[in-house]
Enzyme design. Structure first.
Site, mmCIF file in Angstrom:
data_model
loop_
_atom_site.group_PDB
_atom_site.id
_atom_site.type_symbol
_atom_site.label_atom_id
_atom_site.label_comp_id
_atom_site.label_asym_id
_atom_site.label_seq_id
_atom_site.Cartn_x
_atom_site.Cartn_y
_atom_site.Cartn_z
ATOM 1 C CE LYS A 90 -4.457 0.988 0.218
ATOM 2 N NZ LYS A 90 -5.575 0.164 -0.270
HETATM 3 P P1 NAD Z 1 -12.908 7.883 -3.130
HETATM 4 O O1 NAD Z 1 -11.868 8.888 -2.823
HETATM 5 O O2 NAD Z 1 -13.332 7.686 -4.536
HETATM 6 O O3 NAD Z 1 -14.234 8.194 -2.267
HETATM 7 C C1 NAD Z 1 -14.210 8.360 -0.887
HETATM 8 C C2 NAD Z 1 -15.598 8.827 -0.472
HETATM 9 O O4 NAD Z 1 -15.653 8.852 0.963
HETATM 10 C C3 NAD Z 1 -15.946 10.243 -0.932
HETATM 11 O O5 NAD Z 1 -17.315 10.298 -1.289
HETATM 12 C C4 NAD Z 1 -15.705 11.084 0.332
HETATM 13 O O6 NAD Z 1 -16.478 12.279 0.355
HETATM 14 C C5 NAD Z 1 -16.192 10.108 1.380
HETATM 15 N N1 NAD Z 1 -15.719 10.423 2.722
HETATM 16 C C6 NAD Z 1 -14.486 10.815 3.109
HETATM 17 N N2 NAD Z 1 -14.480 11.048 4.439
HETATM 18 C C7 NAD Z 1 -15.738 10.790 4.876
HETATM 19 C C8 NAD Z 1 -16.367 10.849 6.136
HETATM 20 N N3 NAD Z 1 -15.696 11.220 7.213
HETATM 21 N N4 NAD Z 1 -17.689 10.506 6.214
HETATM 22 C C9 NAD Z 1 -18.387 10.123 5.112
HETATM 23 N N5 NAD Z 1 -17.825 10.050 3.894
HETATM 24 C C10 NAD Z 1 -16.518 10.381 3.783
HETATM 25 O O7 NAD Z 1 -12.375 6.507 -2.494
HETATM 26 P P2 NAD Z 1 -12.763 5.021 -2.897
HETATM 27 O O8 NAD Z 1 -11.806 4.556 -3.908
HETATM 28 O O9 NAD Z 1 -14.220 4.946 -3.139
HETATM 29 O O10 NAD Z 1 -12.416 4.258 -1.543
HETATM 30 C C11 NAD Z 1 -13.305 4.194 -0.450
HETATM 31 C C12 NAD Z 1 -12.896 3.075 0.478
HETATM 32 O O11 NAD Z 1 -12.867 1.845 -0.244
HETATM 33 C C13 NAD Z 1 -11.495 3.207 1.095
HETATM 34 O O12 NAD Z 1 -11.497 2.669 2.398
HETATM 35 C C14 NAD Z 1 -10.635 2.358 0.185
HETATM 36 O O13 NAD Z 1 -9.459 1.904 0.831
HETATM 37 C C15 NAD Z 1 -11.598 1.229 -0.106
HETATM 38 N N6 NAD Z 1 -11.295 0.460 -1.320
HETATM 39 C C16 NAD Z 1 -11.213 1.065 -2.534
HETATM 40 C C17 NAD Z 1 -10.954 0.312 -3.660
HETATM 41 C C18 NAD Z 1 -10.944 0.902 -5.048
HETATM 42 O O14 NAD Z 1 -10.859 0.118 -6.015
HETATM 43 N N7 NAD Z 1 -11.054 2.203 -5.218
HETATM 44 C C19 NAD Z 1 -10.742 -1.071 -3.543
HETATM 45 C C20 NAD Z 1 -10.845 -1.666 -2.289
HETATM 46 C C21 NAD Z 1 -11.132 -0.882 -1.185
#
Ligand code: NAD
Length: 410
Positions: free
Chosen positions: A102
């Protein structure tokens, strides 16, 4: 307990169940390499911006290191190490031939212009190009990173090492990305939910779903739950929670966010309430899809959902998990529930290595197979040891990594 301690706690539980000897346990739990680089760039106003970038390579017994890059002001060495460790177990649970890594840059991502983000990203690659690569370590998108940022990484890396599209996944399709990669994590959550519900003799029709986080994972999860017949009764992002017991028009919300700087602020298709209320809103299925550590001993007893699907990494603390176990709330843990992202990253990488590209129905069908198969093994392991899906996922992941480590020897 810190996030890293949570991760160790679950790994230790699995090691005990699997009766792993102490020396092998220590070997697989210790990160392989931790890199920290200083990034200096010229800001748009002419000043110098200095940022810290991190890459932790946790384990590569099963294949090259693999894991996302996060741009966030909370990024630090310990958090990145915990997330890298989760990737090791996740790739093993998904059965894709990778280890875990990561990375991230500590920054206020939303305050940076596109030009500043590009310079910072290229500066990061300048610091780590020697330890990443198609057969070494393959970054991907995570919080506040996207296909454009992956494209800059691919381009900057090529300046040092030549054309190598498989150095990074989550790229735009035009430069070697995969069809279906953007949707994959949210879509995988929905496939996982369908398997869990089928096990309980039910399905998604009419189920009320609340989702925290409306970025990549949250929007696509909402889109696919809606398409599968569920009702989205709450969505939330950094600007608050938006609830509507009658059901939110998901297409309208996605469209709104696309035209409102990526934010739900001002969305009028639901009632705006304080953000954390999304977690305790009345629903059947709760999908935390934002950041870690949001479900704790302080709010776990107030959660009304019967099912929790962890789109985010590390959203549930061990204390909250115990409360969910006691209350009969079924949790599909991050290292299974959100493995759709890394699975389609694997498909993207395979396509890059072969220079032969698939269409989206093929990607979705292969993803569906992985999620179905993953649940089958998860359920069998949980049943065999009479343990929660969380413990079962770690038993599966740690067991597979242990086996590969043992086979490869010292
Ligand atoms: P992203 O940046 O696209 O979206 C994050 C979202 O979370 C945004 O809508 C933001 O406004 C919201 N957010 C941030 N802080 C917040 C809070 N305090 N309360 C409510 N909402 C809040 O990120 P993503 O890629 O969608 O990732 C989200 C989660 O999924 C993370 O934990 C990431 O590690 C996990 N994840 C992502 C992927 C991927 O393929 N992108 C894969 C596996 C896991």
């Amino acid at each position: 307990m810190s996030f890293l301690e949570h991760t160790h706690y679950y790994v230790n539980q699995a090691a005990k169940i699997l009766e792993i000897p102490a020396d092998l346990h220590k070997q697989i739990a210790t990160p392989h390499r931790e890199v920290r680089v200083e990034i200096n760039i010229k800001m748009d106003d002419g000043s110098i911006g200095t940022f810290m970038g991190f890459r932790v390579q946790h384990d590569n017994a099963r294949g090259p290191f693999k894991g996302g890059l996060r741009y966030h002001h909370h990024v630090n060495a310990e958090e990145v190490t915990a997330l890298a460790s989760l990737m090791t177990w996740k790739t093993a649970v998904a059965g894709v031939p990778y280890g875990g890594a990561k990375g991230g840059i500590q920054c206020h991502a939303r305050d940076l212009s596109d030009a500043e983000t590009q310079r910072m990203t290229r500066g990061f690659v300048d610091g780590i190009y020697d330890i990443i690569g198609e057969k070494m370590d393959i970054p991907a998108p995570d919080v506040n990173t996207n296909g454009q940022i992956m494209a800059w990484i691919f381009d900057q890396y090529a300046k040092y090492k030549g054309y190598a599209p498989g150095v990074v996944t989550g790229k735009p399709v035009t430069i070697g990305g995969s069809e279906g990669r953007i949707q994959a994590t949210g879509r995988g959550c929905v496939y996982a939910t369908q398997e869990l519900l089928a096990q309980d003799g039910t399905d998604l029709t009419g189920k009320r779903v609340a989702i925290q986080g409306f970025g990549n994972v949250g929007t696509w999860a909402a889109h696919d739950y809606d398409k599968a017949g569920a009702k989205i009764v709450g969505i939330a992002d950094i600007t608050g929670a938006y609830v509507n017991p009658e059901g939110i028009d998901v297409a309208a919300a996605i469209d709104y966010v696309a035209n409102n700087g990526g934010r739900l602020e001002g969305f009028n298709g639901a009632t705006h309430v304080e953000g954390s209320l999304i977690l305790t809103t009345d629903c059947d299925i709760l999908v935390p899809a934002a950041l870690g550590g949001v479900l704790t001993k302080d709010n776990a007893n107030d959660v009304k959902a019967r099912y929790i699907i962890e789109g985010a990494n590390g959203p549930t603390t061990p204390e909250a998990q115990e409360i969910f176990d006691k209350n009969g709330v079924k949790v599909l843990p991050d290292i299974y529930a959100n493995c759709g992202g890394v699975t389609v990253s694997y498909f993207e990488w395979s396509q890059n290595m072969q220079h032969f590209y698939w269409d989206e129905p093929q990607v979705n069908a292969e993803l569906h197979k992985v999620m179905k198969n993953g649940f089958k093994h998860l359920h069998a392991t949980a049943t065999k040891h009479n343990i929660s899906y969380r413990k079962a996922a770690f038993v599966l992941g740690v067991g597979r990594v242990m086996e590969a480590t043992r086979l490869r020897g010292l």
